[in-house]
Write a protein that holds these residues in place. Structure first.
Motif, PDB file in Angstrom:
ATOM      1  N   LEU A 268       2.475   4.613 -25.437  1.00 17.50           N
ATOM      2  CA  LEU A 268       0.985   5.150 -25.150  1.00 17.50           C
ATOM      3  C   LEU A 268       1.053   6.106 -24.230  1.00 17.50           C
ATOM      4  O   LEU A 268       0.449   7.393 -24.268  1.00 17.50           O
ATOM      5  N   ARG A 269       1.773   6.116 -23.087  1.00 19.97           N
ATOM      6  CA  ARG A 269       1.881   6.981 -22.002  1.00 19.97           C
ATOM      7  C   ARG A 269       2.340   8.097 -22.423  1.00 19.97           C
ATOM      8  O   ARG A 269       1.897   9.130 -21.900  1.00 19.97           O
ATOM      9  N   GLU A 270       3.585   7.985 -22.997  1.00 20.39           N
ATOM     10  CA  GLU A 270       4.314   9.115 -23.520  1.00 20.39           C
ATOM     11  C   GLU A 270       3.573  10.136 -24.442  1.00 20.39           C
ATOM     12  O   GLU A 270       3.372  11.230 -24.414  1.00 20.39           O
ATOM     13  N   ASP A 271       2.804   9.180 -25.415  1.00 19.90           N
ATOM     14  CA  ASP A 271       1.680  10.088 -26.371  1.00 19.90           C
ATOM     15  C   ASP A 271       0.653  10.720 -25.559  1.00 19.90           C
ATOM     16  O   ASP A 271       0.216  11.876 -26.026  1.00 19.90           O
ATOM     17  N   LEU A 272       0.148  10.004 -24.650  1.00 22.33           N
ATOM     18  CA  LEU A 272      -0.901  10.452 -24.039  1.00 22.33           C
ATOM     19  C   LEU A 272      -0.605  11.464 -23.237  1.00 22.33           C
ATOM     20  O   LEU A 272      -1.295  12.588 -23.239  1.00 22.33           O
ATOM     21  N   GLY A 273       0.503  11.606 -22.772  1.00 16.28           N
ATOM     22  CA  GLY A 273       1.188  12.896 -22.013  1.00 16.28           C
ATOM     23  C   GLY A 273       1.214  14.064 -23.036  1.00 16.28           C
ATOM     24  O   GLY A 273       0.679  15.148 -22.531  1.00 16.28           O
ATOM     25  N   GLY A 274       1.901  13.642 -24.132  1.00 19.70           N
ATOM     26  CA  GLY A 274       1.718  14.946 -25.103  1.00 19.70           C
ATOM     27  C   GLY A 274       0.459  15.468 -25.352  1.00 19.70           C
ATOM     28  O   GLY A 274       0.119  16.559 -25.708  1.00 19.70           O
ATOM     29  N   TYR A 275      -0.368  14.431 -25.663  1.00 17.94           N
ATOM     30  CA  TYR A 275      -1.750  14.896 -26.183  1.00 17.94           C
ATOM     31  C   TYR A 275      -2.696  15.464 -24.929  1.00 17.94           C
ATOM     32  O   TYR A 275      -3.295  16.367 -25.181  1.00 17.94           O
ATOM     33  N   LEU A 276      -2.298  15.191 -23.679  1.00 17.45           N
ATOM     34  CA  LEU A 276      -2.887  16.113 -22.548  1.00 17.45           C
ATOM     35  C   LEU A 276      -2.302  17.284 -22.563  1.00 17.45           C
ATOM     36  O   LEU A 276      -3.339  18.314 -22.202  1.00 17.45           O
TER      37      LEU A 276
END
Length: 182
Positions: free
Chosen positions: A94-102
């Motif tokens: 989720l942190r990695e996905d959140l970084g990508g989404y940000l």
């Protein structure tokens, strides 16, 4: 025995027999009492054996329950560690996905800002062209006005993908001639 008379001997014999009988009676009473006590002890032993058997059954049941609970505790501990590991990996993903989404969000915001600036510039250009067109119409010659009437004046493609017409010069575009007043 010779020193005693016959009656004395009989009396002593009867006394001895009476003492012997009293001792035998006393012994019989004692044996009855001992037998009664033995019977009580045997009854108590039987009851204690039954209690012991019941306690052994309960002990076996408790032992089985302890084994079951210990197995359940071990399974729960293993499951908890698996969930903890899953939570760790899920949080990482989720942190990695959140970084990508940000990153995507910041890119979209940047592009939106560019489009807003571009639209603002285009609005200014459009307003300037409209003002120039209005001033030209006021000062235009009749020849210029007739040349404008020959220009195609139909639905206009704004380039935003909302138009159903083709691009300028495409065969599916309608060429409607209209006046500048339309």
């Amino acid at each position: 025995m010779l020193s005693h008379s016959k009656e004395e001997l009989v009396r002593k014999l009867r006394e001895e027999e009476a003492e012997k009988m009293a001792a035998l009676i006393q012994r019989g009473r004692l044996i009855k009492e001992v037998n009664r006590q033995l019977q009580g002890h045997l009854t108590e032993i039987r009851e204690l054996k039954q209690v012991n058997h019941r306690l052994q059954e309960e002990n076996r049941e408790l032992k089985d329950l302890c084994c079951f609970l210990d197995d359940d505790r071990l399974k729960s501990k293993k499951l908890a560690s698996e969930w903890q590991l899953f939570g760790y990996h899920a949080a990482k993903v989720l942190r990695e996905d959140l970084g990508g989404y940000l990153k995507k969000l910041s890119e979209l915001e940047r592009r939106q800002d560019e489009l807003v600036r571009e639209n603002s510039c285009l609005s200014e250009v459009f307003l300037a062209l409209e003002e120039d067109g209005a001033s030209i119409r006021h000062h235009a010659s009749p020849v210029a006005s007739s040349e404008l009437s020959l220009l195609p004046c139909g639905p206009r493609d704004l380039g935003d993908g909302s138009s159903s017409t083709g691009s300028v010069g495409s065969p599916d575009q309608l060429h409607v001639v209209c006046s500048p007043d339309d």
